[in-house]
Design a protein around this motif. Structure first.
Motif, PDB file in Angstrom:
ATOM      1  N   UNK A  24       0.881  -1.164   0.000  1.00 27.36           N
ATOM      2  CA  UNK A  24       0.000   0.000   0.000  1.00 27.36           C
ATOM      3  C   UNK A  24       0.918   1.213   0.000  1.00 27.36           C
ATOM      4  N   UNK A  25       0.832   2.034  -1.060  1.00 29.69           N
ATOM      5  CA  UNK A  25       1.728   3.177  -1.207  1.00 29.69           C
ATOM      6  C   UNK A  25       1.081   4.463  -0.724  1.00 29.69           C
ATOM      7  N   UNK A  26       1.922   5.383  -0.295  1.00 29.99           N
ATOM      8  CA  UNK A  26       1.486   6.705   0.125  1.00 29.99           C
ATOM      9  C   UNK A  26       2.525   7.729  -0.270  1.00 29.99           C
ATOM     10  N   UNK A  27       2.279   9.004  -0.002  1.00 26.42           N
ATOM     11  CA  UNK A  27       3.224  10.043  -0.419  1.00 26.42           C
ATOM     12  C   UNK A  27       4.528  10.071   0.376  1.00 26.42           C
ATOM     13  N   UNK A  28       4.537   9.555   1.600  1.00 25.21           N
ATOM     14  CA  UNK A  28       5.734   9.638   2.441  1.00 25.21           C
ATOM     15  C   UNK A  28       6.317   8.281   2.813  1.00 25.21           C
ATOM     16  N   UNK A  47      11.541   0.821   8.336  1.00 22.36           N
ATOM     17  CA  UNK A  47      12.817   0.959   7.653  1.00 22.36           C
ATOM     18  C   UNK A  47      12.953   2.411   7.213  1.00 22.36           C
ATOM     19  N   UNK A  48      13.977   3.085   7.759  1.00 19.91           N
ATOM     20  CA  UNK A  48      14.260   4.478   7.406  1.00 19.91           C
ATOM     21  C   UNK A  48      15.714   4.533   6.961  1.00 19.91           C
ATOM     22  N   UNK A  49      15.930   4.796   5.701  1.00 24.52           N
ATOM     23  CA  UNK A  49      17.268   4.800   5.123  1.00 24.52           C
ATOM     24  C   UNK A  49      18.017   6.081   5.451  1.00 24.52           C
ATOM     25  N   UNK A  50      19.337   6.040   5.310  1.00 23.68           N
ATOM     26  CA  UNK A  50      20.137   7.250   5.471  1.00 23.68           C
ATOM     27  C   UNK A  50      19.838   8.258   4.364  1.00 23.68           C
ATOM     28  N   UNK A  51      19.274   7.807   3.269  1.00 23.12           N
ATOM     29  CA  UNK A  51      18.890   8.726   2.199  1.00 23.12           C
ATOM     30  C   UNK A  51      17.745   9.636   2.640  1.00 23.12           C
ATOM     31  N   UNK A  52      16.952   9.170   3.588  1.00 25.14           N
ATOM     32  CA  UNK A  52      15.841   9.984   4.094  1.00 25.14           C
ATOM     33  C   UNK A  52      16.385  11.160   4.894  1.00 25.14           C
ATOM     34  N   UNK A  84       6.921  -0.904   7.371  1.00 26.52           N
ATOM     35  CA  UNK A  84       6.799   0.450   6.843  1.00 26.52           C
ATOM     36  C   UNK A  84       8.149   0.854   6.275  1.00 26.52           C
ATOM     37  N   UNK A  85       8.167   1.287   5.028  1.00 27.28           N
ATOM     38  CA  UNK A  85       9.383   1.779   4.391  1.00 27.28           C
ATOM     39  C   UNK A  85       9.182   3.272   4.160  1.00 27.28           C
ATOM     40  N   UNK A  86       9.980   4.076   4.837  1.00 27.53           N
ATOM     41  CA  UNK A  86       9.827   5.526   4.812  1.00 27.53           C
ATOM     42  C   UNK A  86      10.760   6.104   3.761  1.00 27.53           C
ATOM     43  N   UNK A  87      10.250   7.034   2.935  1.00 28.59           N
ATOM     44  CA  UNK A  87      11.101   7.691   1.953  1.00 28.59           C
ATOM     45  C   UNK A  87      10.948   9.203   1.954  1.00 28.59           C
ATOM     46  N   UNK A  88      10.524   9.765   3.084  1.00 34.51           N
ATOM     47  CA  UNK A  88      10.446  11.217   3.234  1.00 34.51           C
ATOM     48  C   UNK A  88      10.662  11.583   4.696  1.00 34.51           C
ATOM     49  N   UNK A  89      11.453  12.630   4.936  1.00 34.90           N
ATOM     50  CA  UNK A  89      11.679  13.044   6.322  1.00 34.90           C
ATOM     51  C   UNK A  89      10.564  13.936   6.846  1.00 34.90           C
ATOM     52  N   UNK A  91       7.781  13.010   7.906  1.00 35.50           N
ATOM     53  CA  UNK A  91       7.137  12.340   9.039  1.00 35.50           C
ATOM     54  C   UNK A  91       7.802  12.639  10.376  1.00 35.50           C
ATOM     55  N   UNK A  92       9.007  13.177  10.358  1.00 33.86           N
ATOM     56  CA  UNK A  92       9.705  13.484  11.612  1.00 33.86           C
ATOM     57  C   UNK A  92       9.074  14.671  12.327  1.00 33.86           C
ATOM     58  N   UNK A  93       8.548  15.640  11.589  1.00 35.37           N
ATOM     59  CA  UNK A  93       8.045  16.866  12.201  1.00 35.37           C
ATOM     60  C   UNK A  93       6.587  17.178  11.884  1.00 35.37           C
ATOM     61  N   UNK A  94       5.888  16.288  11.206  1.00 35.74           N
ATOM     62  CA  UNK A  94       4.487  16.569  10.891  1.00 35.74           C
ATOM     63  C   UNK A  94       3.652  16.450  12.171  1.00 35.74           C
ATOM     64  N   UNK A  95       2.473  17.092  12.207  1.00 35.45           N
ATOM     65  CA  UNK A  95       1.613  16.988  13.389  1.00 35.45           C
ATOM     66  C   UNK A  95       1.226  15.535  13.686  1.00 35.45           C
ATOM     67  N   UNK A  96       1.044  15.230  14.947  1.00 37.18           N
ATOM     68  CA  UNK A  96       0.772  13.856  15.378  1.00 37.18           C
ATOM     69  C   UNK A  96      -0.511  13.298  14.760  1.00 37.18           C
ATOM     70  N   UNK A  97      -1.544  14.123  14.649  1.00 38.52           N
ATOM     71  CA  UNK A  97      -2.799  13.652  14.056  1.00 38.52           C
ATOM     72  C   UNK A  97      -2.625  13.286  12.589  1.00 38.52           C
ATOM     73  N   UNK A  98      -1.857  14.097  11.882  1.00 38.07           N
ATOM     74  CA  UNK A  98      -1.623  13.836  10.463  1.00 38.07           C
ATOM     75  C   UNK A  98      -0.813  12.554  10.276  1.00 38.07           C
TER      76      UNK A  98
END
Length: 116
Positions: A24-28, A47-52, A84-89, A91-98
């Motif tokens: 299931x894909x998403x924007x982040x 999974x959060x890569x150093x590229x993120x 979960x494979x993360x490809x955008x940073x 998610x580190x600072x977005x609001x908790x509800x989002x």
């Protein structure tokens, strides 16, 4: 934090979900999931890569936030492997509800049962 029984241990244990999992894909981030009938509970990996992001502090913050959102959603007795494979940073600072809506939305579209 997610308990030890609900986490993967070692790359070899992720291999089955990587090969046979549905996506299931998403924007982040994206969600890979696969039923695992050998277990009685769920397992989660983030999974959060150093590229993120180069900073380990930021990568670990993303992991902790996603683990918490998953822990509060999934029913404990569901035998499924979730990655979960993360490809955008973002998610580190977005609001908790989002963040929670993004993570839970993917679990809902994968039809993973939630706590009642």
């Amino acid at each position: 934090m997610l308990s030890r029984t609900h986490r993967f241990h070692g790359y070899g244990s992720l291999r089955y979900a990587y090969r046979n999992g549905k996506v299931v894909r998403g924007p982040h981030c994206l969600l890979k999931y696969a039923p695992n009938n050998r277990r009685s509970t769920y397992r989660v990996a983030v999974v959060v890569s150093k590229k993120v992001h180069k900073s380990a502090v930021v990568r670990n913050r993303i992991r902790r936030r996603i683990y918490e959102a998953v822990r509060s959603y999934i029913k404990p007795d569901v035998p499924i492997d979730v990655i979960y494979i993360v490809y955008s940073d973002y998610l580190a600072n977005c609001p908790a509800d989002e963040l929670r809506q993004a993570i839970v939305g993917k679990l809902r579209s994968a039809r993973i049962p939630q706590k009642s």
